[in-house]
Design an enzyme around this catalytic site. Structure first.
Site, PDB file in Angstrom:
ATOM      1  N   ARG A  93       0.844  -1.194   0.000  1.00  0.00           N
ATOM      2  CA  ARG A  93       0.000   0.000   0.000  1.00  0.00           C
ATOM      3  C   ARG A  93       0.882   1.247   0.000  1.00  0.00           C
ATOM      4  O   ARG A  93       2.091   1.190   0.196  1.00  0.00           O
ATOM      5  CB  ARG A  93      -0.899   0.018   1.246  1.00  0.00           C
TER       6      ARG A  93
ATOM      7  N   GLY B  96       2.031   5.009   1.619  1.00  0.00           N
ATOM      8  CA  GLY B  96       2.205   5.538   2.957  1.00  0.00           C
ATOM      9  C   GLY B  96       3.329   4.905   3.751  1.00  0.00           C
ATOM     10  O   GLY B  96       4.108   4.094   3.238  1.00  0.00           O
TER      11      GLY B  96
ATOM     12  N   THR C 218       2.054   2.097  10.150  1.00  0.00           N
ATOM     13  CA  THR C 218       0.938   2.274  11.058  1.00  0.00           C
ATOM     14  C   THR C 218       0.786   1.016  11.889  1.00  0.00           C
ATOM     15  O   THR C 218       1.472   0.015  11.665  1.00  0.00           O
ATOM     16  CB  THR C 218      -0.368   2.611  10.316  1.00  0.00           C
ATOM     17  N   TYR C 219      -0.112   1.083  12.849  1.00  0.00           N
ATOM     18  CA  TYR C 219      -0.358  -0.049  13.744  1.00  0.00           C
ATOM     19  C   TYR C 219      -1.800  -0.517  13.594  1.00  0.00           C
ATOM     20  O   TYR C 219      -2.719   0.296  13.467  1.00  0.00           O
ATOM     21  CB  TYR C 219      -0.108   0.358  15.199  1.00  0.00           C
TER      22      TYR C 219
ATOM     23  N   GLY D  31      -4.726   3.889   3.747  1.00  0.00           N
ATOM     24  CA  GLY D  31      -3.582   3.386   3.005  1.00  0.00           C
ATOM     25  C   GLY D  31      -4.094   2.570   1.839  1.00  0.00           C
ATOM     26  O   GLY D  31      -4.831   1.601   2.041  1.00  0.00           O
TER      27      GLY D  31
ATOM     28  N   CYS E 125       2.246   7.021  10.534  1.00  0.00           N
ATOM     29  CA  CYS E 125       2.112   7.565   9.184  1.00  0.00           C
ATOM     30  C   CYS E 125       3.272   8.486   8.818  1.00  0.00           C
ATOM     31  O   CYS E 125       3.159   9.326   7.927  1.00  0.00           O
ATOM     32  CB  CYS E 125       0.781   8.293   9.026  1.00  0.00           C
TER      33      CYS E 125
END
Length: 203
Positions: A49, A51, A54-55, A118, A147
């Site tokens: 994806r 970006g 992230t979590y 994303g 991010c």
């Protein structure tokens, strides 16, 4: 998601997947290792994806719209704006005022980010999608620059006493996506996907 997208062809159905992941960091194509501060024992998965990092974890709903953008006659900007609007509308229905930010995809309440986007577009179709923090442990976000933004604070629905089952919220988001993009989904269904990291965080 990649396999479905690559095999679907022009007549393939649009789908919306609603999932809840086990604890995992996902790193986008542009991801820089310096944004992973201290992941500890939480696995890091490389994805295709857009970006940065992230979590995802329990208490966060993740919605993956697999849409044919050529058939919908929309481009990437309209896709992102539409998905952000879906989140803004859902939050408004819960009494939470949220907004988008220019150049920083996602949805914010004040200075805090509550939802992330994303996406990947391949062969004219999109996959990956959006995540909304519902009622989760936010501590893992402190181990990364979410991010790609150092010091970005994350919030969740529970902070505003707006709690609901994550999959109920996911179903509402899916319904809003259908309305936002005027979709016609055959055989609509949702499924709780649990189990190994491979089956939930992989493609």
């Amino acid at each position: 998601m990649r396999a479905y997208n690559d095999a679907r062809g022009r007549q393939g159905d649009d789908q919306i997947w609603i999932v809840e992941h086990p604890p995992v960091y996902t790193q986008g194509l542009a991801g820089k290792p310096e944004h992973l501060l201290n992941p500890g024992d939480i696995p890091v998965v490389q994805t295709d994806r857009g970006g940065q990092v992230t979590y995802h974890g329990p208490g966060q709903i993740v919605v993956y719209p697999l849409l044919d953008l050529k058939r919908l006659k929309i481009g990437p900007k309209a896709l992102v704006n539409g998905l952000e609007q879906v989140l803004i509308d859902e939050l408004a229905a819960l009494g939470i005022v949220a907004e988008r930010r220019q150049g920083a995809p996602g949805v914010y309440v004040g200075a805090d980010k509550i939802a992330s986007l994303g996406l990947r577009i391949r062969h004219g179709c999109c996959y990956h999608g959006l995540s909304l923090n519902v009622d989760m442990d936010l501590e893992p976000f402190a181990r990364i620059n979410p991010c790609g933004y150092a010091g970005l604070n994350m919030s969740q629905l529970a902070d505003f006493n707006a709690q609901d089952d994550v999959f109920v919220i996911g179903q509402r988001l899916a319904a809003r996506i259908v309305e936002q993009f005027d979709l016609s989904l055959s055989n609509p269904r949702t499924a709780r996907i649990e189990g190994t990291l491979t089956s939930t965080a992989g493609p």
